[in-house]
Design a protein around this motif. Structure first.
Motif, PDB file in Angstrom:
ATOM      1  N   CYS A 282       0.845  -1.189   0.000  1.00  0.00           N
ATOM      2  CA  CYS A 282       0.000   0.000   0.000  1.00  0.00           C
ATOM      3  C   CYS A 282       0.883   1.243   0.000  1.00  0.00           C
ATOM      4  CB  CYS A 282      -0.901   0.038   1.236  1.00  0.00           C
ATOM      5  SG  CYS A 282      -2.150  -1.245   1.242  1.00  0.00           S
ATOM      6  N   CYS A 287      -1.970   2.574   6.095  1.00  0.00           N
ATOM      7  CA  CYS A 287      -3.196   2.439   5.307  1.00  0.00           C
ATOM      8  C   CYS A 287      -4.241   1.612   6.072  1.00  0.00           C
ATOM      9  CB  CYS A 287      -2.865   1.754   3.981  1.00  0.00           C
ATOM     10  SG  CYS A 287      -4.269   1.641   2.855  1.00  0.00           S
ATOM     11  N   HIS A 289      -6.893   0.495   4.535  1.00  0.00           N
ATOM     12  CA  HIS A 289      -7.491  -0.303   3.467  1.00  0.00           C
ATOM     13  C   HIS A 289      -8.978  -0.018   3.293  1.00  0.00           C
ATOM     14  CE1 HIS A 289      -3.699  -2.094   4.329  1.00  0.00           C
ATOM     15  NE2 HIS A 289      -4.147  -2.744   5.380  1.00  0.00           N
ATOM     16  N   CYS A 295      -4.126   1.858  -2.436  1.00  0.00           N
ATOM     17  CA  CYS A 295      -4.275   0.739  -1.492  1.00  0.00           C
ATOM     18  C   CYS A 295      -4.231  -0.598  -2.245  1.00  0.00           C
ATOM     19  CB  CYS A 295      -5.581   0.867  -0.719  1.00  0.00           C
ATOM     20  SG  CYS A 295      -5.913  -0.574   0.303  1.00  0.00           S
ATOM     21  N   ALA A 296      -3.227  -1.365  -1.945  1.00  0.00           N
ATOM     22  CA  ALA A 296      -3.038  -2.640  -2.659  1.00  0.00           C
ATOM     23  C   ALA A 296      -4.074  -3.684  -2.251  1.00  0.00           C
ATOM     24  CB  ALA A 296      -1.631  -3.168  -2.398  1.00  0.00           C
ATOM     25  N   VAL A 297      -4.564  -3.571  -1.011  1.00  0.00           N
ATOM     26  CA  VAL A 297      -5.556  -4.532  -0.535  1.00  0.00           C
ATOM     27  C   VAL A 297      -6.882  -4.331  -1.272  1.00  0.00           C
ATOM     28  CG1 VAL A 297      -6.863  -5.329   1.480  1.00  0.00           C
ATOM     29  CG2 VAL A 297      -4.446  -4.746   1.726  1.00  0.00           C
TER      30      VAL A 297
HETATM   31 ZN    ZN Z   1      -4.219  -0.412   1.974  1.00  0.00          ZN
END
Ligand code: ZN
Ligand code: GDP
Length: 356
Positions: A282, A287, A289, A295-297
């Motif tokens: 992220c 983060c 989320h 945000c990678a999630v």
């Molecule tokens: Zn995130």
């Protein structure tokens, strides 16, 4: 009388229930072991083998409506060998945490669960997550014992401990070695009188060794409640509820020790590692989320790479770790004043002629 109840692990919420439902405390007993509908129960005055009443059997809708080790039951006022009621369970550990209806309940009314982990090659954080989710779902306070530290050096121990800490900052973690009798004193002292605990963990981590140690250490003083000092009838039944020297109550059944093993496929196993890995990617290190940019999630969920439910259960576990990660000292504090309350309730009941 109340002291005896408390010694057996009677809790404040049970007391409230008993009070509200005008149950005579003299008819209470705790299930020490259960096999084939024979229940070894410990009441205030004796142990005996008991059966459930016909009414209880006919009203039972599933296996979970039968008594299990650790249950508080009410016996008939005409026979102490007849169980007429099971008090609502304050907590329980079941074999399947997923299927609500047909889960097999292994033990009830547990305050603490000691999760034993081995510090050697077998150490896996994902496993710890699985046990924690099983336990914390039930409002049982987890304590971790990292065993076999004789097999690793100090640097490795520090690494493992900080790995656990990073994942579950509020968790109480002890480490030691049963072989070298290290850290065990501290560990056993962490269990409070009148609180029931059980020991769980994967196979091979040292649960049996630990239980043997506890039995050895407290040998003369370990009171196996169900070892048959009462009447002659139950000599073949052995108890699974033991009061240790310091008054803590150990609930130990073989099924309980292995719980979680069969739930390996529940899906929790790898979710956490996966999410933690994503979270590292992220944009912001803090983060949440939810809606942060980069945000990678969230991205993984949108792209179907991560199940929304997995993420939800991850967040739930994180929140619960914070909530239930209360220290044992706090728990003890809460239990203070218990005796006073019992006395008040009993006095009240006496004045109101509920108790004969
Ligand atoms: Zn995130
Ligand atoms: P369980 O399956 O969790 O009940 O584990 P056991 O108590 O049977 O232990 C599994 C193996 O680990 C046995 O061979 C034990 O002797 C060994 N073991 C237990 N505690 C320790 C320890 O502190 N250090 C080492 N090196 N081995 C241990």
């Amino acid at each position: 009388m109340h002291e005896q109840l408390r010694k057996l692990g009677f809790s404040r919420s049970h007391l409230e229930y008993v009070f509200e439902n005008s149950i005579d405390p003299g008819l209470l007993a705790r299930v020490v072991s259960a096999s084939h509908e024979n229940y070894l129960i410990q009441s205030l005055s004796e142990q005996c083998l008991a059966q459930i009443s016909g009414k209880l059997r006919f009203s039972a809708e599933s296996a979970s409506d039968f008594p299990v080790v650790g249950d508080w039951v009410v016996v008939s006022d005409s026979s102490s060998e007849l169980i007429t009621q099971i008090l609502p369970r304050q907590s329980f550990i079941a074999r399947s945490a997923v299927g609500k209806r047909d889960q097999q309940i292994l033990a009830a009314n547990i305050d603490n669960a000691l999760v034993v982990m081995a510090a050697d090659r077998d150490f896996k954080l994902a496993r710890l997550d699985r046990y924690l989710s099983l336990i914390m779902d039930q409002n049982i306070v987890p304590v971790v014992f990292l065993n076999k530290i004789d097999l690793i050096d100090e640097a490795e121990l520090n690494r493992l401990e900080s790995e656990i800490f990073k994942r579950h900052p509020h968790l109480t973690v002890f480490s030691g070695s049963i072989h070298q009798e290290k850290g065990l004193q501290e560990l056993s002292e962490s269990f409070s009188p009148g609180l029931s605990f059980c020991i769980v963990g994967s196979s091979g981590v040292g649960k049996s060794s630990l239980i043997n140690y506890l039995a050895r250490q407290h040998l003369e003083r370990v009171k196996t409640v169900g070892s048959g000092t009462g009447r002659g009838r139950h000599t073949t039944t052995s108890g699974h509820l033991h009061i240790l020297a310091n008054g803590a109550i150990l609930i130990d059944t073989p099924g309980l020790r292995e719980v979680g093993m069969t739930d390996a496929e529940s899906g929790i196993q790898n979710a956490f590692a996966e999410i933690e890995e994503l979270a590292r990617q992220c944009r912001f290190s803090d983060c949440s989320h939810n809606s942060e940019p980069g945000c990678a999630v969230r991205k993984a969920i949108e792209e179907g790479m991560l199940l929304e439910e997995k993420f939800t259960s991850y967040q739930k576990l994180k929140r619960e770790a914070a909530r239930f990660g209360q220290t044992i000292a706090q728990k003890r504090q809460k239990e203070k004043g218990f005796g006073k309350m019992v006395r008040q309730v009993l006095k009240f009941k006496k004045n109101n002629k509920v108790i004969q």
